[in-house]
Design an enzyme around this catalytic site. Structure first.
Site, PDB file in Angstrom:
ATOM      1  N   HIS A  19      -5.405 107.460  88.191  1.00  0.00           N
ATOM      2  CA  HIS A  19      -5.637 107.024  89.562  1.00  0.00           C
ATOM      3  C   HIS A  19      -7.118 106.717  89.801  1.00  0.00           C
ATOM      4  CE1 HIS A  19      -1.543 107.922  90.799  1.00  0.00           C
ATOM      5  NE2 HIS A  19      -1.645 109.063  90.153  1.00  0.00           N
ATOM      6  N   GLY A  53       3.653 108.102  93.989  1.00  0.00           N
ATOM      7  CA  GLY A  53       3.046 106.997  94.714  1.00  0.00           C
ATOM      8  C   GLY A  53       3.261 105.713  93.957  1.00  0.00           C
ATOM      9  N   PHE A  89       1.701 104.084  91.765  1.00  0.00           N
ATOM     10  CA  PHE A  89       1.463 104.033  90.338  1.00  0.00           C
ATOM     11  C   PHE A  89       2.623 104.635  89.548  1.00  0.00           C
ATOM     12  CE2 PHE A  89      -0.312 105.281  86.279  1.00  0.00           C
ATOM     13  CZ  PHE A  89      -0.916 104.089  85.914  1.00  0.00           C
TER      14      PHE A  89
END
Length: 364
Positions: free
Chosen positions: A82, A131, A133
């Protein structure tokens, strides 16, 4: 956030329940730095912020990397992949050290779901992800195994993966060995079912990455703050290194003191998560070049990083000697699996004995 204090935001996942998130067991070195006066000893003041802090005035969609990148907060925690993706989106964030090295991450499921060690058994299943990703990862894996993203139903459930599996809302979900798997093991035990009924398809193995470091948890910061306050950043890292040394040397005492400072931590489940996180704490806090290289390559494969992308990390604020590189990282991962199974079966605090090559000295 204009203040004479360093502001630090704990990590969480950008889902609808984020306002209820608090500290987690593996945040112990950060909170103990405050509780034991290590920040004060370094001559710095640190404001520890959690996602539910009203002073942040955040929206549900904001991610910790965005908050730090826009300068609302100085420092925080975030996973490696991230942190890379945020930089690729032009958020000026930089990793200045590691909290957790290589926690196993994967698709977690229960045996009665019909899922097996063959990834293709996920076809037609509902898979939870944290999320954006997480969905990119699953979509890429489906292609890797001759499937299409339409062959499964994606369900965004954030940190509630375990709860969603228990309630039957999803068949499987992305989680960590030291968090979501522990939560499901505890639930199974309460149901008089064996802990072994929870399984994980590790993403590093599925994707043939040769590592599981993309979810290593990092100390990250706003690049402008870091460049303008190098002495403060070094002082901060000295304090959390001291707290990490304490956690590794005296884990039982460290846990008691952490719970005393953060009473919400004082549950049986949190204690087990802390025990399972113990083996992953980075001893020297360094950013491992080998891991960053592998994860950057993975990010390019996923299409979230362009081919010219340079990893956004530094070790210049770590003022101590580093441990040597692992002589057999692949073998160490296999040994870590066995060690964590011992901890799952009998509890306690265990670390992996790792054979290492030469040590290097941190940059001044």
């Amino acid at each position: 956030m204009s203040t004479d204090k360093i502001t630090f935001l704990t990590n969480w996942c950008d889902d609808s329940s984020w306002r209820t998130m608090h500290a987690t067991p593996y945040h112990a070195p950060l909170y103990l730095s405050q509780a034991k006066g290590y920040f004060k000893d370094q001559g710095i003041q640190v404001a520890l912020l959690e996602p539910n802090d009203p002073s942040l005035s955040l929206t549900d969609e904001q991610d910790v990397t965005e908050i730090i990148g826009t300068g609302k907060v100085d420092l925080g925690f975030k996973a490696m992949i991230h942190t890379l993706a945020a930089k690729a989106r032009d958020f000026p964030v930089l990793s200045i050290g590691s909290l957790l090295d290589e926690p196993f991450t994967g698709v977690v499921y229960l045996k009665d779901s019909g899922i097996t060690t063959d990834f293709r058994t996920l076809k037609g299943k509902k898979i939870g992800y944290v999320g954006e990703f997480g969905k990119i990862q699953i979509d890429e894996l489906t292609s890797h195994y001759g499937m299409a993203p339409t062959d499964y139903t994606a369900v965004r459930c954030g940190m509630n993966v375990s709860k969603a599996i228990i309630k039957g809302e999803i068949d499987a979900g992305i989680g960590l060995e030291n968090v979501q798997m522990v939560e499901l093991e505890e639930w199974l035990t309460a149901q008089s079912r064996p802990k072994s009924d929870v399984q994980m398809l590790r993403i590093d193995e599925l994707a043939e990455l040769g590592c599981c470091c993309f979810c290593s948890i990092l100390y990250i910061g706003n690049e402008k703050f870091i460049s303008e306050n190098p002495d403060k950043v070094r002082a901060f890292m000295r304090a959390v290194k001291r707290a990490t040394d304490f956690v590794l040397a005296e884990p039982e005492t460290a846990w008691v003191e952490y719970v005393d400072f953060k009473p919400a931590m004082g549950t049986s489940l949190n204690r087990k998560i802390f025990e399972r996180s113990y083996a992953y704490f980075s001893k020297d806090l360094k950013n491992v070049e080998r891991d960053w290289t592998k994860v950057t390559r993975y990010g390019k494969r996923l299409g979230v990083l362009d081919e010219s992308f340079t990893p956004n990390y530094t070790n210049e604020f770590l003022e101590w000697a580093f441990e040597g590189e692992q002589a057999d990282p692949t073998g160490d991962q296999k040994r870590m699996v066995a060690l964590q199974q011992e901890v799952a079966d009998s509890g306690g605090f265990k670390r992996l004995g790792v054979e290492r090559g030469f040590a290097v000295t941190a940059s001044a």
